[in-house]
Design a protein around this motif. Structure first.
Motif, PDB file in Angstrom:
ATOM      1  N   ASP A 176       0.827  -1.206   0.000  1.00 27.87           N
ATOM      2  CA  ASP A 176       0.000   0.000   0.000  1.00 27.87           C
ATOM      3  C   ASP A 176       0.860   1.254   0.000  1.00 27.87           C
ATOM      4  O   ASP A 176       0.540   2.244  -0.680  1.00 27.87           O
ATOM      5  CB  ASP A 176      -0.924   0.006   1.217  1.00 27.87           C
ATOM      6  N   ASP A 177       1.951   1.223   0.747  1.00 29.13           N
ATOM      7  CA  ASP A 177       2.842   2.378   0.816  1.00 29.13           C
ATOM      8  C   ASP A 177       3.452   2.694  -0.540  1.00 29.13           C
ATOM      9  O   ASP A 177       3.518   3.856  -0.946  1.00 29.13           O
ATOM     10  CB  ASP A 177       3.946   2.111   1.841  1.00 29.13           C
ATOM     11  N   ARG A 178       3.877   1.654  -1.274  1.00 31.07           N
ATOM     12  CA  ARG A 178       4.486   1.890  -2.581  1.00 31.07           C
ATOM     13  C   ARG A 178       3.466   2.451  -3.576  1.00 31.07           C
ATOM     14  O   ARG A 178       3.799   3.318  -4.387  1.00 31.07           O
ATOM     15  CB  ARG A 178       5.087   0.592  -3.146  1.00 31.07           C
ATOM     16  N   LEU A 179       2.234   1.956  -3.508  1.00 24.44           N
ATOM     17  CA  LEU A 179       1.199   2.466  -4.408  1.00 24.44           C
ATOM     18  C   LEU A 179       0.880   3.924  -4.097  1.00 24.44           C
ATOM     19  O   LEU A 179       0.720   4.748  -5.014  1.00 24.44           O
ATOM     20  CB  LEU A 179      -0.061   1.612  -4.287  1.00 24.44           C
ATOM     21  N   LYS A 180       0.785   4.255  -2.822  1.00 20.17           N
ATOM     22  CA  LYS A 180       0.492   5.634  -2.435  1.00 20.17           C
ATOM     23  C   LYS A 180       1.612   6.574  -2.857  1.00 20.17           C
ATOM     24  O   LYS A 180       1.361   7.652  -3.420  1.00 20.17           O
ATOM     25  CB  LYS A 180       0.258   5.717  -0.922  1.00 20.17           C
ATOM     26  N   ARG A 181       2.843   6.188  -2.568  1.00 17.18           N
ATOM     27  CA  ARG A 181       3.973   7.041  -2.943  1.00 17.18           C
ATOM     28  C   ARG A 181       4.048   7.236  -4.450  1.00 17.18           C
ATOM     29  O   ARG A 181       4.333   8.338  -4.933  1.00 17.18           O
ATOM     30  CB  ARG A 181       5.288   6.440  -2.429  1.00 17.18           C
ATOM     31  N   ALA A 182       3.819   6.160  -5.201  1.00 17.33           N
ATOM     32  CA  ALA A 182       3.861   6.271  -6.662  1.00 17.33           C
ATOM     33  C   ALA A 182       2.829   7.267  -7.164  1.00 17.33           C
ATOM     34  O   ALA A 182       3.124   8.099  -8.032  1.00 17.33           O
ATOM     35  CB  ALA A 182       3.635   4.899  -7.291  1.00 17.33           C
ATOM     36  N   GLY A 183       1.608   7.201  -6.637  1.00 18.32           N
ATOM     37  CA  GLY A 183       0.567   8.125  -7.077  1.00 18.32           C
ATOM     38  C   GLY A 183       0.904   9.568  -6.775  1.00 18.32           C
ATOM     39  O   GLY A 183       0.761  10.455  -7.637  1.00 18.32           O
ATOM     40  N   ILE A 184       1.364   9.820  -5.555  1.00 16.13           N
ATOM     41  CA  ILE A 184       1.727  11.182  -5.176  1.00 16.13           C
ATOM     42  C   ILE A 184       2.889  11.687  -6.016  1.00 16.13           C
ATOM     43  O   ILE A 184       2.918  12.860  -6.446  1.00 16.13           O
ATOM     44  CB  ILE A 184       2.083  11.247  -3.678  1.00 16.13           C
ATOM     45  N   ARG A 185       3.827  10.819  -6.318  1.00  8.97           N
ATOM     46  CA  ARG A 185       5.011  11.254  -7.059  1.00  8.97           C
ATOM     47  C   ARG A 185       4.741  11.435  -8.542  1.00  8.97           C
ATOM     48  O   ARG A 185       5.373  12.274  -9.188  1.00  8.97           O
ATOM     49  CB  ARG A 185       6.153  10.269  -6.803  1.00  8.97           C
ATOM     50  N   ILE A 186       3.828  10.668  -9.099  1.00 10.77           N
ATOM     51  CA  ILE A 186       3.407  10.940 -10.476  1.00 10.77           C
ATOM     52  C   ILE A 186       2.849  12.356 -10.559  1.00 10.77           C
ATOM     53  O   ILE A 186       3.208  13.142 -11.450  1.00 10.77           O
ATOM     54  CB  ILE A 186       2.361   9.922 -10.949  1.00 10.77           C
ATOM     55  N   ALA A 187       1.971  12.691  -9.617  1.00 10.08           N
ATOM     56  CA  ALA A 187       1.379  14.036  -9.618  1.00 10.08           C
ATOM     57  C   ALA A 187       2.452  15.093  -9.400  1.00 10.08           C
ATOM     58  O   ALA A 187       2.471  16.124 -10.097  1.00 10.08           O
ATOM     59  CB  ALA A 187       0.315  14.133  -8.533  1.00 10.08           C
ATOM     60  N   ALA A 188       3.330  14.879  -8.433  1.00  6.16           N
ATOM     61  CA  ALA A 188       4.372  15.870  -8.137  1.00  6.16           C
ATOM     62  C   ALA A 188       5.281  16.077  -9.344  1.00  6.16           C
ATOM     63  O   ALA A 188       5.682  17.215  -9.646  1.00  6.16           O
ATOM     64  CB  ALA A 188       5.193  15.420  -6.923  1.00  6.16           C
ATOM     65  N   TYR A 189       5.608  14.989 -10.029  1.00  2.00           N
ATOM     66  CA  TYR A 189       6.486  15.097 -11.196  1.00  2.00           C
ATOM     67  C   TYR A 189       5.810  15.889 -12.312  1.00  2.00           C
ATOM     68  O   TYR A 189       6.427  16.750 -12.945  1.00  2.00           O
ATOM     69  CB  TYR A 189       6.866  13.702 -11.687  1.00  2.00           C
ATOM     70  N   LEU A 190       4.543  15.604 -12.542  1.00  2.00           N
ATOM     71  CA  LEU A 190       3.818  16.340 -13.580  1.00  2.00           C
ATOM     72  C   LEU A 190       3.581  17.792 -13.173  1.00  2.00           C
ATOM     73  O   LEU A 190       3.647  18.695 -14.023  1.00  2.00           O
ATOM     74  CB  LEU A 190       2.487  15.650 -13.882  1.00  2.00           C
ATOM     75  N   ASN A 191       3.328  18.033 -11.893  1.00  2.00           N
ATOM     76  CA  ASN A 191       3.167  19.419 -11.424  1.00  2.00           C
ATOM     77  C   ASN A 191       4.443  20.207 -11.661  1.00  2.00           C
ATOM     78  O   ASN A 191       4.390  21.389 -12.067  1.00  2.00           O
ATOM     79  CB  ASN A 191       2.807  19.419  -9.935  1.00  2.00           C
ATOM     80  N   TRP A 192       5.583  19.575 -11.396  1.00  2.00           N
ATOM     81  CA  TRP A 192       6.872  20.233 -11.660  1.00  2.00           C
ATOM     82  C   TRP A 192       7.086  20.415 -13.162  1.00  2.00           C
ATOM     83  O   TRP A 192       7.463  21.491 -13.625  1.00  2.00           O
ATOM     84  CB  TRP A 192       8.019  19.396 -11.084  1.00  2.00           C
ATOM     85  N   LEU A 193       6.824  19.356 -13.901  1.00  2.00           N
ATOM     86  CA  LEU A 193       7.123  19.359 -15.329  1.00  2.00           C
ATOM     87  C   LEU A 193       6.333  20.421 -16.075  1.00  2.00           C
ATOM     88  O   LEU A 193       6.852  21.060 -16.997  1.00  2.00           O
ATOM     89  CB  LEU A 193       6.808  17.966 -15.883  1.00  2.00           C
ATOM     90  N   PHE A 194       5.101  20.649 -15.667  1.00  2.00           N
ATOM     91  CA  PHE A 194       4.249  21.609 -16.359  1.00  2.00           C
ATOM     92  C   PHE A 194       4.244  22.985 -15.696  1.00  2.00           C
ATOM     93  O   PHE A 194       3.460  23.848 -16.084  1.00  2.00           O
ATOM     94  CB  PHE A 194       2.821  21.067 -16.449  1.00  2.00           C
ATOM     95  N   ASP A 195       5.115  23.188 -14.710  1.00  2.00           N
ATOM     96  CA  ASP A 195       5.235  24.493 -14.061  1.00  2.00           C
ATOM     97  C   ASP A 195       6.409  25.238 -14.687  1.00  2.00           C
ATOM     98  O   ASP A 195       7.570  24.851 -14.480  1.00  2.00           O
ATOM     99  CB  ASP A 195       5.470  24.316 -12.562  1.00  2.00           C
TER     100      ASP A 195
END
Length: 265
Positions: A237-256
């Protein structure tokens, strides 16, 4: 024995190595979709239209059935990395054909390139969402000795398979939840402090975490069932949660546009 009849049919046979399987990838995509910034969400909508990240998180695996050389040969190594020595990925670890990290770098450059076509950017976005999920599956950051657990034979509830398949899909599907149910459960358990902490890291940290976990998941007894599932439930569960948050964080950075490449290193 009746419990075995309730297991999804896909758990009863060895399957190809697709990190997290479709349910796992959709879970990470759904969590990511809930954590996009306004700018990132707008860019995603431009590229994907009505599709969301949960839907597109499996695309890179779905396309592996395409007989074209690009999918059968070129893109095949982009789902994993191999770290043969120590606990830290190095650029020299990448083979000539590339790996998940070289692909992530390539597709990041594509999305930041104003001259790239919309089709190329759409391909890049879909791969980035998928690759980040892959790098959080501990057996997709392998040590180079057993093909990420594919050669480590086990039984899962009495049926022959391998450890990689158990982590790709067996542990997830054993919960008997739809991806949306599972993602909802996990999303509600993510604390604000965790979002902040998990967002402030790059691929090197994701891989170190996966390597550390990978070292603990090989069982002494290859006959796996309820005990193994319970033992590793929180880690999964921890790996799935971290992956989801980090996908969003990476895209938030990438498109900022205010962020720089150096900010991710």
């Amino acid at each position: 024995m009746r419990r075995l009849l309730l297991l999804p049919l896909s758990l009863l046979f060895t399957s190809p190595a697709h990190a997290w399987g479709p349910i796992g990838h959709r879970i990470t995509g759904a969590i990511a979709d809930q954590n996009l910034s306004g700018a990132a969400r707008a860019h995603v909508r431009i590229l994907l239209g009505v599709e969301d990240l949960a839907q597109d998180a499996t695309w890179a695996d779905d396309m592996r059935s395409d007989p074209a050389e690009f999918w059968q040969k070129t893109a095949s190594p982009w789902h994993y990395v191999t770290v043969r020595e120590g606990d830290h990925y190095r650029a020299s670890d990448a083979p000539p054909e590339g790996d998940a990290m070289t692909a992530l770098t390539k597709f990041t450059t594509t999305l930041r390139d104003p001259k790239a076509s919309e089709d190329d950017k759409r391909l890049a976005l879909r791969f980035i969402v998928h690759i980040i999920g892959d790098l959080h599956q501990p057996l997709h950051v392998g040590g180079g000795d057993d093909r990420g657990g594919n050669d480590f034979k086990v039984t899962w509830f009495g049926r022959s398979t391998n450890l990689h398949s158990v982590w790709d899909s067996g542990l997830i599907e054993q919960r008997s939840l739809s991806y949306s149910e599972y993602a909802g459960w996990l999303s509600r358990s993510i604390e604000p402090g965790q979002v902040i902490a998990w967002s402030d890291s790059g691929p090197a940290a994701w891989m170190r975490e996966s390597i550390a976990l990978r070292k603990t998941v090989y069982p002494a007894d290859p006959s796996l069932s309820w005990d193994y599932a319970y033992q590793h439930r929180a880690e999964l569960d921890d790996r799935l949660k971290r992956a989801g948050i980090r996908i969003a964080a990476y895209l938030n950075w990438l498109f900022d546009p205010r962020m720089t490449e150096a900010g991710r290193k």
